[in-house]
Design a protein around this motif. Sequence first.
Motif, PDB file in Angstrom:
ATOM      1  N   ALA A 146       3.718 -26.456   7.355  1.00  0.00           N
ATOM      2  CA  ALA A 146       5.013 -27.130   7.212  1.00  0.00           C
ATOM      3  C   ALA A 146       5.331 -27.980   8.431  1.00  0.00           C
ATOM      4  CB  ALA A 146       6.109 -26.103   6.974  1.00  0.00           C
ATOM      5  N   LEU A 147       5.076 -27.442   9.617  1.00  0.00           N
ATOM      6  CA  LEU A 147       5.368 -28.184  10.845  1.00  0.00           C
ATOM      7  C   LEU A 147       4.480 -29.417  10.979  1.00  0.00           C
ATOM      8  CD1 LEU A 147       5.843 -25.223  13.376  1.00  0.00           C
ATOM      9  CD2 LEU A 147       7.616 -26.692  12.385  1.00  0.00           C
ATOM     10  N   ILE A 148       3.196 -29.265  10.639  1.00  0.00           N
ATOM     11  CA  ILE A 148       2.280 -30.413  10.730  1.00  0.00           C
ATOM     12  C   ILE A 148       2.683 -31.484   9.718  1.00  0.00           C
ATOM     13  CG2 ILE A 148      -0.095 -31.180  10.416  1.00  0.00           C
ATOM     14  CD1 ILE A 148      -0.995 -28.423  11.394  1.00  0.00           C
ATOM     15  N   ALA A 149       2.983 -31.063   8.482  1.00  0.00           N
ATOM     16  CA  ALA A 149       3.367 -32.031   7.444  1.00  0.00           C
ATOM     17  C   ALA A 149       4.681 -32.717   7.788  1.00  0.00           C
ATOM     18  CB  ALA A 149       3.478 -31.328   6.093  1.00  0.00           C
ATOM     19  N   LEU A 150       5.627 -31.963   8.340  1.00  0.00           N
ATOM     20  CA  LEU A 150       6.897 -32.560   8.752  1.00  0.00           C
ATOM     21  C   LEU A 150       6.666 -33.642   9.810  1.00  0.00           C
ATOM     22  CD1 LEU A 150      10.213 -30.706   9.450  1.00  0.00           C
ATOM     23  CD2 LEU A 150       9.379 -32.394  11.071  1.00  0.00           C
ATOM     24  N   PHE A 255       1.154 -37.881   0.428  1.00  0.00           N
ATOM     25  CA  PHE A 255      -0.063 -38.099   1.213  1.00  0.00           C
ATOM     26  C   PHE A 255      -0.075 -37.205   2.448  1.00  0.00           C
ATOM     27  CE2 PHE A 255      -2.297 -40.289   4.666  1.00  0.00           C
ATOM     28  CZ  PHE A 255      -3.541 -40.489   4.093  1.00  0.00           C
ATOM     29  N   SER A 256       1.052 -37.091   3.130  1.00  0.00           N
ATOM     30  CA  SER A 256       1.133 -36.255   4.335  1.00  0.00           C
ATOM     31  C   SER A 256       0.883 -34.795   3.998  1.00  0.00           C
ATOM     32  CB  SER A 256       2.510 -36.413   4.988  1.00  0.00           C
ATOM     33  OG  SER A 256       2.743 -37.743   5.395  1.00  0.00           O
ATOM     34  N   ALA A 257       1.478 -34.310   2.900  1.00  0.00           N
ATOM     35  CA  ALA A 257       1.314 -32.911   2.505  1.00  0.00           C
ATOM     36  C   ALA A 257      -0.135 -32.610   2.149  1.00  0.00           C
ATOM     37  CB  ALA A 257       2.231 -32.594   1.320  1.00  0.00           C
ATOM     38  N   GLU A 258      -0.757 -33.503   1.389  1.00  0.00           N
ATOM     39  CA  GLU A 258      -2.135 -33.265   0.939  1.00  0.00           C
ATOM     40  C   GLU A 258      -3.120 -33.310   2.105  1.00  0.00           C
ATOM     41  OE1 GLU A 258      -1.050 -35.383  -3.304  1.00  0.00           O
ATOM     42  OE2 GLU A 258      -2.316 -36.420  -1.837  1.00  0.00           O
ATOM     43  N   THR A 259      -2.929 -34.258   3.013  1.00  0.00           N
ATOM     44  CA  THR A 259      -3.824 -34.371   4.156  1.00  0.00           C
ATOM     45  C   THR A 259      -3.706 -33.149   5.059  1.00  0.00           C
ATOM     46  OG1 THR A 259      -3.588 -36.782   4.079  1.00  0.00           O
ATOM     47  CG2 THR A 259      -4.491 -35.835   6.090  1.00  0.00           C
ATOM     48  N   SER A 284       3.155 -27.138   3.189  1.00  0.00           N
ATOM     49  CA  SER A 284       3.007 -28.577   3.460  1.00  0.00           C
ATOM     50  C   SER A 284       4.005 -29.395   2.660  1.00  0.00           C
ATOM     51  CB  SER A 284       1.582 -29.027   3.123  1.00  0.00           C
ATOM     52  OG  SER A 284       0.639 -28.425   3.970  1.00  0.00           O
ATOM     53  N   ILE A 285       4.218 -29.020   1.407  1.00  0.00           N
ATOM     54  CA  ILE A 285       5.151 -29.765   0.562  1.00  0.00           C
ATOM     55  C   ILE A 285       6.575 -29.643   1.078  1.00  0.00           C
ATOM     56  CG2 ILE A 285       6.190 -29.840  -1.744  1.00  0.00           C
ATOM     57  CD1 ILE A 285       3.405 -29.136  -2.855  1.00  0.00           C
ATOM     58  N   PHE A 286       6.963 -28.450   1.483  1.00  0.00           N
ATOM     59  CA  PHE A 286       8.309 -28.285   2.043  1.00  0.00           C
ATOM     60  C   PHE A 286       8.441 -29.033   3.366  1.00  0.00           C
ATOM     61  CE2 PHE A 286       8.935 -24.723  -0.900  1.00  0.00           C
ATOM     62  CZ  PHE A 286      10.239 -24.960  -1.282  1.00  0.00           C
ATOM     63  N   GLY A 287       7.396 -28.993   4.189  1.00  0.00           N
ATOM     64  CA  GLY A 287       7.452 -29.735   5.446  1.00  0.00           C
ATOM     65  C   GLY A 287       7.559 -31.228   5.219  1.00  0.00           C
ATOM     66  N   ALA A 288       6.769 -31.735   4.249  1.00  0.00           N
ATOM     67  CA  ALA A 288       6.834 -33.162   3.941  1.00  0.00           C
ATOM     68  C   ALA A 288       8.184 -33.544   3.358  1.00  0.00           C
ATOM     69  CB  ALA A 288       5.714 -33.529   2.961  1.00  0.00           C
ATOM     70  N   GLY A 289       8.766 -32.650   2.564  1.00  0.00           N
ATOM     71  CA  GLY A 289      10.094 -32.915   2.021  1.00  0.00           C
ATOM     72  C   GLY A 289      11.142 -33.002   3.105  1.00  0.00           C
ATOM     73  N   ALA A 290      11.041 -32.095   4.083  1.00  0.00           N
ATOM     74  CA  ALA A 290      12.015 -32.087   5.173  1.00  0.00           C
ATOM     75  C   ALA A 290      11.773 -33.207   6.173  1.00  0.00           C
ATOM     76  CB  ALA A 290      11.960 -30.737   5.900  1.00  0.00           C
ATOM     77  N   GLY A 291      10.596 -33.835   6.136  1.00  0.00           N
ATOM     78  CA  GLY A 291      10.268 -34.875   7.104  1.00  0.00           C
ATOM     79  C   GLY A 291      10.969 -36.193   6.856  1.00  0.00           C
ATOM     80  N   ARG A 292      11.594 -36.358   5.703  1.00  0.00           N
ATOM     81  CA  ARG A 292      12.373 -37.570   5.426  1.00  0.00           C
ATOM     82  C   ARG A 292      13.838 -37.167   5.328  1.00  0.00           C
ATOM     83  NH1 ARG A 292      14.136 -40.269   0.753  1.00  0.00           N
ATOM     84  NH2 ARG A 292      13.046 -38.810  -0.596  1.00  0.00           N
ATOM     85  N   ARG A 293      14.665 -37.727   6.174  1.00  0.00           N
ATOM     86  CA  ARG A 293      16.041 -37.269   6.292  1.00  0.00           C
ATOM     87  C   ARG A 293      16.817 -37.355   4.992  1.00  0.00           C
ATOM     88  NH1 ARG A 293      19.750 -40.630  10.147  1.00  0.00           N
ATOM     89  NH2 ARG A 293      19.787 -41.922   8.258  1.00  0.00           N
TER      90      ARG A 293
END
Length: 384
Positions: A146-150, A255-259, A284-293
Motif C-alpha cells: 500500500a505504501l509503495i503504491a501510494l 498501473f501503479s497498483a499492478e506494478t 496495492s489497490i488501496f494504496g493507489a486509491g489513496a494516492g490521488r487526493r
Amino acid sequence: MDASLIVVVVVITALIFDFTNGFHDTANAMATSIATGAFRPRTAVTIAACLNVVGAFLSVEVARTISGGLVDEALISPVVIFAGLVGAILWNLVTWYLGLPSSSSHALFGGLIGATWVAGGAGAIDFDAVLNKIVLPAVLAPVLAALIALTATYLAYRVTARSEPGEVSRGFRHGQRISSSMLALAHGTNDAQKTMGVITLTLITAGTLAPGSGPPFWVVLTAGLAIGLGTYMGGWRIIRTLGTRVSDLHSTQGFSAETTSTAVILASSHLGLPLSTTQVCTGSIFGAGAGRRLASVHWGVAGRIALAWAFTLPSAAVVGAAASWLAATGTGGVVVVAVGGIALSAGIYAASRRDQVTADNVTDLPQPPPADVPAAPAGSDVAA
C-alpha cells in the motif's frame, strides 16, 4: 483405505484446490485493468490464465518451503493433507460467494496446520516457520504494498500534472496491458507453487519421494494447468469487489497498483516466501486509491476485507482439524469428509446462481470516466 488410493485422492483434491485458487485469485491480476477499460473482461482472464501456467514453470522455491518447512512430514500422512485441503477449499468457496478477496494461501496453510495439529500434535508444526514465513509477511506485505503504491501513484500524478489528461489516461491504459500481464505471470510463480508443495509433501509422506525433494515435472505441469483453468473461469464476484468497490480507480492508479504488486510478489517468490498475492494486490489497490487526493476510497470495504483476512487462517484451521479428526477414524471417516465437502461446495455453488456475476455484468456499477481527472495547477490532483 489403500495407501496408493488415498495418494490419488489427495492429488486430485489438491488440484481442485488449485482450481479454486485460480478463479478466486483472478481478480488479483486483472481487476484493475478491467475496471479502467485496459482489457475486456474475457480477454483479461484468458491472458491471465495463460500467464499463470507459464509462471508455474519459473520457480519452485515456494513449493520447497511448503513441502519441507512448515510441518514434520514424518508425523503426518496423506489423509491429514487431504483433510487440510478440504478446509482450504471450503473457505475459498465461502469467501468467493461473499465476493471477499481473502487469501487462498492462508486458507491452505490454515487447513494444513489444523489437520496436522490434530493428527501429530503441536510438535508436528514448525511455529517459527509459521511466524516468519506466514504470519509476519501477512501483516507486513499489504502495508508495504500500500505504501509503495501510494508513493508511486503520487509521483505519477506529479510527473504528468501538466500533460493533457486524455493522453495520460490512454498511455497508462496501454501500460496496464503490460503491468497486469506481468502480475498474472508473477501470480503463477507464487500461487501455483503452493499446490505443487502440497502434492510434493503428500508424495514424501507416502514414501514416494525422499524428504527435501522438489516437485516432479508432472506436478509442476498439472498444478500450472489447474490454476490456469480456474483463472480462465473468472472469479467475477471478487473482480467486481476489487475493481469497482474499493475505489474509483483510473488508469494511472491501476498501473501503479499492478506494478507494485508484481515487484513484491516476484521478490517473495525468489526468496521462497509463500506470500498471499491477494493481500499484496488488495493493499496495492488501496494504496493507489489513496494516492490521488480526489479519489474516493471505500474504507468500509477495506474493513470487511481485513476481517476476512483475520479469520481466514483460523477458520480454515478449524475445518481442517475437524476433517482430520473424522478422517482419522478410518475409511468411513474419509468418505464422510469427502461427501460432506462435496455437498457443502455444491450448496455454495447453487446459492451463487441466484445472484450470478458474469463477464457481462462484472462492471455494472458506476465506473470512473475514461480519462483521468483534468490536470489542474501542479500538485492539485495528488495526495497531500
